[in-house]
Design an enzyme around this catalytic site. Structure first.
Site, short mmCIF file in Angstrom:
data_model
loop_
_atom_site.label_atom_id
_atom_site.label_comp_id
_atom_site.label_asym_id
_atom_site.label_seq_id
_atom_site.Cartn_x
_atom_site.Cartn_y
_atom_site.Cartn_z
CB ILE A 116 -2.12 -5.98 8.09
CG1 ILE A 116 -1.28 -6.58 9.23
CG2 ILE A 116 -1.35 -4.82 7.44
CD1 ILE A 116 0.04 -7.18 8.78
NE ARG A 144 -2.59 -5.05 -4.49
CZ ARG A 144 -2.14 -3.81 -4.63
NH1 ARG A 144 -0.85 -3.58 -4.80
NH2 ARG A 144 -2.96 -2.79 -4.60
CE1 TYR A 160 4.99 -11.13 -15.62
CE2 TYR A 160 7.18 -12.08 -15.33
CZ TYR A 160 6.16 -11.65 -16.16
OH TYR A 160 6.30 -11.75 -17.52
CE1 TYR A 184 -1.13 -9.33 1.75
CE2 TYR A 184 0.64 -7.85 1.11
CZ TYR A 184 -0.71 -8.15 1.16
OH TYR A 184 -1.62 -7.27 0.63
CB THR A 227 -0.95 -0.01 1.21
OG1 THR A 227 -1.80 -1.16 1.12
CG2 THR A 227 -1.81 1.24 1.27
#
Length: 296
Positions: free
Chosen positions: A206, A140, A109, A135, A47
């Site tokens: 979070i 993403r 990726y 995480y 973020t």
């Protein structure tokens, strides 16, 4: 790691109109979160647009937040990437003394296999002098860290102490909670699943929205941990629209729009991200308006 229980917030990096780091705004945002009652601060998470920050800018952001916080809240540092060697080198070269834990995103990726993900985090665990929060954010990264991999890591490495779970799947979250070691913490990485995760046996969140509306979000999570379900869900439903709106055009464009409305920073983001549209800002303004008196 009781420091990780409750509401952590993944702080933004505010930018000036010229897109340089706005240190004054960063101080204001940090104070806003501390005053709002969050439990800990996460620095240089995704973020924070950390992938667009230079090494010097990252050091600046760390220094400003550390100085502003002045030891009041625990600090977590984001150290992640899709090049295992680079992540390990950063862990070995950066001064981590001020941090209670690190947050490390699953490689993006590359889309490694589950064995590749395991080996990546094994290397990080062996290199880190601090506790590690895994995480998982498949939307993403392009790959999902399956419960079996999370549990394998949790059981084999004492310094892997938690997972920030942003798969959006309560079935996956509950499987980890059911089979995890007693001292391993499951943290929601998705604002919409934060309260359900806590009520299912998780330890907190979070959050992104939590830095914009810290008082409401932190209270909701506290009530959830206290099993005061009806009161917690009353807050959840009062802020649920915001949980959805801030991600409508990508993160952190939405949360930065909230900070612009609160007059704490601009809404500027760095390419390839773009600022929230006027239409989205209007919707976010309508959502935020009832809360403005709390933060006046």
């Amino acid at each position: 790691m009781e420091q990780l229980r409750g509401t952590g917030v993944a702080l933004i990096t505010p930018f000036k109109e010229d897109l340089s780091v706005d240190v004054d705004a960063l101080r204001r945002v940090t104070e806003h979160c501390i005053d709002g009652g969050v439990d800990y601060l996460v620095i240089l998470g995704t973020t924070a647009e950390s992938v667009t920050l230079t090494a010097d800018e990252k050091t600046l952001v760390i220094d400003i937040i550390q100085t502003t916080n002045a030891g009041r809240l625990p600090l977590v540092l984001g150290v992640g990437g899709n090049n295992t060697t680079v992540v390990v080198n950063e862990l070995q070269s950066r001064d981590l003394s001020a941090f209670d834990a690190i947050l490390s995103v699953s490689p993006y990726y590359n889309r490694p296999t589950q064995e590749g993900i395991y080996q990546h985090f094994k290397a990080i665990a062996l290199a880190s002098s601090k506790p590690i929060i895994l995480y998982n954010v498949p939307g993403r990264t392009g790959s999902n860290v399956l419960p079996e991999t999370v549990l394998r890591l949790a059981k084999e490495f004492d310094n892997i102490v938690a997972v920030k779970e942003a798969s959006g799947s309560m079935a996956q979250i509950m499987k980890i909670i059911k089979h995890k070691p007693n001292d391993f913490m499951v943290l929601s990485g998705d604002d919409l699943t934060a309260l359900p995760t806590v009520l299912a046996g998780g330890s907190g969140v979070i959050s992104v929205l939590g830095q914009g509306l810290p008082s409401e979000f932190a209270k909701m999570i506290r009530l959830g941990l206290e099993r005061r379900v009806d009161e917690a869900y009353e807050i959840h439903y009062s802020i649920q629209d915001g949980m959805e709106l801030i991600f409508e055009e990508g993160n952190p464009a939405g949360i930065k729009a909230i900070f612009e409305i609160l007059a704490l920073s601009t809404a500027k983001v760095r390419l390839p991200l773009v600022e929230a549209t006027a239409t989205l800002k209007q919707k976010i303004t309508a959502f935020v308006k009832p809360f403005l008196k709390v933060y006046a």
